[in-house]
Scaffold this active site. Structure first.
Site, PDB file in Angstrom:
ATOM      1  N   ARG A   1       0.877  -1.111   0.034  1.00  0.00           N
ATOM      2  CA  ARG A   1       0.061  -0.130  -0.080  1.00  0.00           C
ATOM      3  C   ARG A   1       0.816   1.145  -0.044  1.00  0.00           C
ATOM      4  O   ARG A   1       0.221   2.382  -0.023  1.00  0.00           O
ATOM      5  CB  ARG A   1      -0.982  -0.094   1.371  1.00  0.00           C
ATOM      6  CG  ARG A   1      -1.916  -1.136   1.185  1.00  0.00           C
ATOM      7  CD  ARG A   1      -2.917  -1.312   2.306  1.00  0.00           C
ATOM      8  NE  ARG A   1      -3.582  -2.766   2.240  1.00  0.00           N
ATOM      9  CZ  ARG A   1      -4.607  -2.742   2.546  1.00  0.00           C
ATOM     10  NH1 ARG A   1      -5.316  -1.675   2.968  1.00  0.00           N
ATOM     11  NH2 ARG A   1      -5.247  -3.985   2.687  1.00  0.00           N
TER      12      ARG A   1
ATOM     13  N   GLU B   1      14.225  -8.832  -4.913  1.00  0.00           N
ATOM     14  CA  GLU B   1      13.866  -7.379  -5.611  1.00  0.00           C
ATOM     15  C   GLU B   1      13.004  -6.564  -5.182  1.00  0.00           C
ATOM     16  O   GLU B   1      11.765  -6.999  -5.182  1.00  0.00           O
ATOM     17  CB  GLU B   1      14.072  -7.638  -6.987  1.00  0.00           C
ATOM     18  CG  GLU B   1      14.233  -6.262  -7.848  1.00  0.00           C
ATOM     19  CD  GLU B   1      13.946  -6.480  -9.299  1.00  0.00           C
ATOM     20  OE1 GLU B   1      13.896  -5.249  -9.843  1.00  0.00           O
ATOM     21  OE2 GLU B   1      13.630  -7.289  -9.592  1.00  0.00           O
TER      22      GLU B   1
END
Length: 178
Positions: A104, A125
């Site tokens: 979020r 990553e």
């Protein structure tokens, strides 16, 4: 079949699944919450081509370090790792997801599969959002969904990343630098 908290606790109890350290809030309803480690590698901006068939140095493309806080800049790509060292049995694979709270903030991770038989800390990553986001080692960061295979893998994972600790750079550098 996705494993429930009950299934996960049973695998931990018999030693088929290892998670170290194992905190009280690691085992969740349908997976494991994993904490952010201190290590990171930032992708450097460069016009130089990374050629996987040519000798090279990871220092040309990455800046690595450790910190008590890690700031992911807008659009920045980084490699991070988990605090937890895990060992999956040959009949369980994992699907890595970013915890919803972090998603979020706009941070993104690519789809990542942990192969059956893998052992080590996870390197992941991370791609930054439209604004800088500060991360703190020790925070719950990833959710690892564990999936039971219909039959054990004939060839469980035994690759170059087996047993890794900290951030591990792409294996192509190891092949070309020594």
């Amino acid at each position: 079949m996705i494993l429930s908290d009950r299934d996960i606790r049973a695998l931990l109890a018999i030693g088929d699944l290892v998670v170290e350290p194992l905190s009280g809030d690691t085992v969740r309803e349908n997976g494991l919450d994993l904490r952010l480690g201190r290590g990171f590698c930032r992708f450097k901006r460069s016009d130089r081509v990374l050629d996987p068939r040519a000798p090279g140095s990871p220092g040309e493309f990455y800046e690595c370090g450790e910190g008590d806080e890690i700031i992911v800049g807008p659009g920045e790509h980084m490699l991070l790792h988990t605090q937890e060292y895990i060992r999956l049995p040959g009949y369980v694979a994992g699907l890595v997801n970013l915890r919803s709270t972090w998603a979020r903030t706009g941070i993104y991770i690519p789809a990542t599969v942990v192969d059956a038989g893998f052992e080590g800390q996870l390197t992941i990553e991370v791609v930054g959002s439209g604004f800088p986001v500060k991360l703190y080692p020790g925070d719950r960061f990833l959710h690892l969904v564990l999936v039971k295979l219909q039959s054990p893998a004939m060839n469980p994972y035994r690759g170059r990343y087996q047993g890794q600790r900290g951030v591990r750079l792409p294996k192509l550098f190891a092949k070309n630098t020594g």
